[in-house]
Design an enzyme around this catalytic site. Structure first.
Site, short mmCIF file in Angstrom:
data_model
loop_
_atom_site.label_atom_id
_atom_site.label_comp_id
_atom_site.label_asym_id
_atom_site.label_seq_id
_atom_site.Cartn_x
_atom_site.Cartn_y
_atom_site.Cartn_z
N SER A 1 -14.41 -42.58 -36.82
CA SER A 1 -15.61 -43.21 -37.42
C SER A 1 -16.25 -44.24 -36.50
O SER A 1 -16.36 -45.43 -36.83
CB SER A 1 -15.23 -43.84 -38.76
OG SER A 1 -14.62 -42.87 -39.58
N ASP B 1 -16.74 -39.99 -40.40
CA ASP B 1 -16.36 -40.21 -41.80
C ASP B 1 -17.50 -39.89 -42.77
O ASP B 1 -17.27 -39.41 -43.88
CB ASP B 1 -15.85 -41.64 -42.03
CG ASP B 1 -16.78 -42.71 -41.50
OD1 ASP B 1 -17.83 -42.37 -40.89
OD2 ASP B 1 -16.47 -43.91 -41.69
N ARG C 1 -4.68 -43.12 -40.81
CA ARG C 1 -3.97 -42.21 -41.71
C ARG C 1 -3.75 -40.83 -41.08
O ARG C 1 -4.59 -40.34 -40.32
CB ARG C 1 -4.76 -42.01 -43.01
CG ARG C 1 -4.81 -43.21 -43.90
CD ARG C 1 -5.34 -42.82 -45.28
NE ARG C 1 -6.60 -42.10 -45.19
CZ ARG C 1 -6.99 -41.19 -46.08
NH1 ARG C 1 -6.23 -40.89 -47.11
NH2 ARG C 1 -8.16 -40.58 -45.93
#
Length: 887
Positions: free
Chosen positions: A572, A615, A508
């Protein structure tokens, strides 16, 4: 003389008239019983019901795969049987290899529970010795034909004694436990799994093995009872809406609330009042073999007192209770020899009789037995009609083990049970063993006790300390990476930021605005780009070119080309952070394996200032903006990880003693050094060995969404190979990796629609399934997700306990910011996780809040805080410079 005889017969018929029930009366009785059945099934009304409608937890008939040797015990009257039963799968035969009958004396029937169960254990020991079974531990089916509330197939609480038994210390106790204690007291033999079986259930199961339409079991002997297959949606006391469950009606209690007052005779009242338990099991006392002989005797006494029998002369024998056993009724009603039998029996009663007396006695017997048959028929017709209406059928064809008039829309076949209490008990046990094998043998390694979880927590605590150590961290499985995040937002942050989020198969890009006055973090725009398998396994250059292309498209679409915005990159994966804007990839996880990236700084490109964010850190920061007590971040989704605020004095790899720093635990690697070997299953090993990185991130492979679906699929394959599922038939789809995604687990465990979802999913897997298979699949899903939640809870409790001990607190109040699809979308995961954390960290009051886009807003907040701290540092340096010039 003829006139006298006729008058006498009329007078006798007048005495017998109350025992002659019309069809209208029988239909009224049937209607009353139907109301009682419904009342007994109700969640809130069952405790007041006379007809108890007890769930038996028998949901499956034999499927033909049962096999092996079993012991069967049968206690329901004055004799007690022990049997050795063999179920032969290929021949589909149930053989009784041996049996032994033991009598139960009146002293034992009215003694203590310990005396009764010691007697049972003694009989069992003798039998096992005689059958040369002493070295074996066989499963046991216990037909215990008394009113019990069954909690499980192997746990049954006696509600009350009937049939002349009144052993003290048994009512309200678990029968299985009492039997096991008696066996343990002897110590000379052992028994295996115990399935509690009511005689009616055993009757239905033994007949159902021969006739698949058998859905009702009926006992009419010493006592009486019936069971039948009820729709689960009507069984309000047991969770679940789909399928059916065998209900033990305990219809002997029909009338205990006064319902049958209109048909009860003075003789019935005498029978009840002189029984061991007055007012209890009224219907049974009207129709069962325990009482029929006594009913006839009392009628004969009454007729004699009215000088309608035996010239009015009563003998001591006739006046003695129990001198007219029920078997006399059958003998007297024999078509050919009945009158001769009557004369013989009357002689034994020492009464003066003639041929007319013998005929009247025969009439009395016929009247009493006929009433029994008609009352039993009314009750049976009620059940048959209920099954038909339940299923919305105009006509029902079923098998029972006189109902045509009262249930005209039901075509009922009767078949005699071939030793339902013996073979039936063995069949229930065989089916239970099949189901138990699924849960206990195959699934047992996935069921972790609290003791095991505490051990796991202790092991993780050692790994946390090892990972923090200056000289030990490089050997640690749990890497405990410093994040260089030392502050949560203070409310002065503002401005526009870009956020990148890479942690799974989608990537994203976001445009985030932090508004200082409104204290709001807004996402002004976002774009999702998929990452193909080729890119995930390609070169690092391909991956970052793809990221740059997505970023360029997004900047263009947001009209940001002329601006140079600070960027927060949520990456992450396990990284060693050197600074807030320098992060070295340690290793790939979550299915990624891009070459040329491990060991390198991810910040190979710069867009203004870059803050590298894990994350979990983003999750903690986004939640910390709302709740200042948030000091732990948890991700449980595609992968799993946690971060928390550690005391700087313990972070030996970073200079400084004061304050705190957020530590990215990378707990997914817990167990990589063999620490978890004792709880790793063969399925876990297969998952690991077939993964991209065998031997790496063992803990993550046990609990994260990337692997849970595949864990379930492999378990289903194993159960099928062992012929415990799908009739042993594996489909190509089921055998194909990746065909059972983790989302299926959440769908199957949905409280209301779960079983329907299971059926839909099993259809898509092209396996032949039945209702029991669907429930087993649900059990497998529940077992796997429960283990995941419990392991996650053990790890989280470790972190909470560490924070508390670090600060020297007796009690810690803290908040966990959580993100991840497993936590958010699974119907039970969050509840089980929180409950287990409370159990494992009792001195920590832990609140859970869901992160609102931690990877997006959280990354922006980390960047905003880093920018604020950098500006503060720059201003401080300028201030120091001005002071020097003045000097």
């Amino acid at each position: 003389m003829c006139v006298c005889v006729c008058v006498c017969v009329l007078q006798v018929q007048s005495v017998l008239q109350p025992f002659c029930l019309s069809v209208h009366q029988l239909r009224t009785i049937s209607d009353l019983l139907m109301k009682d059945l419904i009342k007994g099934l109700g969640k809130h009304s069952h405790h007041k019901a006379a007809v108890k409608m007890l769930p038996t937890f028998v949901r499956s008939m034999p499927d033909g795969t049962e096999h092996g040797d079993f012991l069967a015990l049968d206690l329901g009257g004055t004799n007690f049987r022990v049997l050795h039963v063999r179920v032969l799968e290929e021949e589909k035969v149930v053989d009784i290899l041996g049996s032994q009958t033991c009598s139960i004396s009146q002293d034992i029937m009215l003694g203590t529970g310990e005396q009764l169960f010691d007697h049972i254990a003694a009989c069992l020991a003798d039998f096992i010795s005689s059958q040369n079974l002493k070295g074996q531990t066989l499963p046991l089916g216990f037909t215990f034909s008394f009113s019990c509330e069954q909690k499980k197939i192997d746990e049954s609480i006696l509600l009350r004694w009937t049939k002349g038994f009144n052993c003290s210390g048994v009512e309200g106790r678990d029968i299985v436990q009492l039997l096991k204690e008696a066996v343990q007291r002897r110590g000379d033999f052992t028994i295996g799994f115990v399935a509690m079986v009511n005689d009616t259930v055993g009757t239905m199961m033994s007949c159902g093995y021969r006739d698949q339409s058998c859905e009702i079991g009926l006992i009419i002997g010493t006592g009486t009872n019936a069971c039948y297959m009820e729709e689960m949606r009507n069984v309000k006391r047991v969770e679940g809406e789909d399928g059916r469950m065998c209900i033990n009606t305990e219809w002997g209690g029909f009338g205990d609330d006064g319902t049958l007052e209109n048909i009860i005779t003075d003789i019935n009242r005498t029978i009840d009042q002189t029984s061991i338990k007055p007012g209890v099991h009224i219907f049974e006392k009207m129709i069962s073999g325990m009482y029929l002989g006594e009913l006839v005797r009392l009628l004969l006494v009454k007729l004699t007192e009215q000088k309608l029998l035996f010239k009015g002369q009563r003998s001591t024998t006739l006046l003695t209770a129990g001198t007219f056993p029920t078997k006399f009724i059958s003998e007297i009603e024999e078509p050919l020899s009945g009158l001769e039998n009557a004369k013989r029996i009357l002689s034994s009663l020492n009464v003066p009789y003639d041929s007319v007396d013998a005929r009247i006695v025969r009439l009395v017997c016929d009247t009493v037995s006929s009433r029994t048959a008609r009352l039993c028929a009314a009750a049976l017709a009620t059940i048959a009609n209920r099954i038909r209406v339940n299923r919305g059928l105009k006509h029902l064809k079923t098998t029972v083990g006189m109902v045509r008039l009262l249930a005209p829309d039901c075509d009922i076949t009767f078949i005699l049970s071939q030793d339902g209490s013996g073979k039936g008990a063995a069949m229930v046990t065989a089916v239970a063993q099949r189901l138990a094998l699924q849960s206990h043998l195959v699934l047992q390694p996935f069921c972790l006790s609290v003791h095991q979880l505490r051990t796991i927590s202790d092991l993780l605590m050692k790994d946390l300390i090892k990972g923090l150590g200056k000289h030990s961290h490089h050997k640690a499985a749990v890497k405990m990476l410093p994040t260089f995040v030392r502050s949560t937002p203070d409310g002065t942050e503002h401005g526009d930021f870009l956020a990148l989020d890479l942690g799974g198969t989608n990537f994203r890009v976001l445009h985030v605005r932090v508004l200082e006055e409104e204290k709001v973090v807004d996402i002004l725009g976002s774009q999702t780009c998929s990452i193909s398998q080729d890119i995930m396994l390609g070169t690092g250059e391909q991956l970052f070119d793809h990221i740059a292309a997505c970023l360029a498209d997004f900047i263009s679409s947001q009209n940001l080309k002329e601006q140079t915005l600070p960027l927060g990159f949520t990456f992450s994966f396990p990284c060693e952070q050197k600074k807030i804007d320098e992060s070295i990839l340690i290793r790939w996880t979550k299915g990624f394996n891009c070459s040329g990236v491990e060991g390198r700084d991810i910040c190979d490109f710069t867009i203004g200032s870059v803050a590298m964010v894990n994350d979990t850190v983003g999750t903690m920061m986004s939640c910390g903006y709302r709740d200042q007590s948030c000091e732990i971040g948890l991700i449980i989704g595609t992968g799993t990880n946690a971060c928390y605020m550690e005391e700087m004095r313990n972070v030996k790899r970073v200079e400084g003693e004061d304050g705190r720093m957020c530590i990215n635990t990378e707990w997914g690697g817990f167990g990589d050094d063999g620490t978890l070997e004792n709880i790793i299953t063969d399925i876990d090993r297969t998952i690991d060995q077939t993964s991209i990185k065998p031997g790496v991130h063992i803990f993550e492979k046990m609990i994260s969404g990337m692997y849970l679906g595949e864990l379930v699929r492999l378990l289903l394959v194993k159960l099928t190979e062992q012929k415990l599922l799908f009739k042993g038939q594996r489909s190509t789809t089921l055998l194909t990796a990746g065909t059972f995604p983790t989302k299926f687990i959440s769908e199957i465990e949905e409280p209301l629609s779960g079983l329907e979802n299971a059926k839909r999913i099993l259809s898509s897997l092209n396996v032949p399934y039945d209702f029991v298979d669907a429930r087993i699949v649900r059990l497998v899903c529940d077992t796997v997700s429960s283990r995941s939640a419990r392991l996650c809870a053990a790890a989280l409790a470790t972190v909470a306990n560490r924070i508390r001990v670090n600060r020297g607190l007796k009690h810690l109040k803290t908040t966990v910011g959580v993100d991840g699809t497993v936590y958010k979308k699974h119907p039970n995961f969050s509840d089980e996780l929180q409950a287990m954390v409370r159990l494992l960290a009792p001195d920590c009051d832990v609140t859970f809040i869901l992160s609102q886009d931690g990877s997006g807003k959280g990354a922006a907040m980390v960047t905003a805080v880093a920018q604020r701290l950098a500006l503060q540092s720059h201003l401080l340096e300028d201030s120091d410079g001005d002071s020097e010039e003045e000097d």
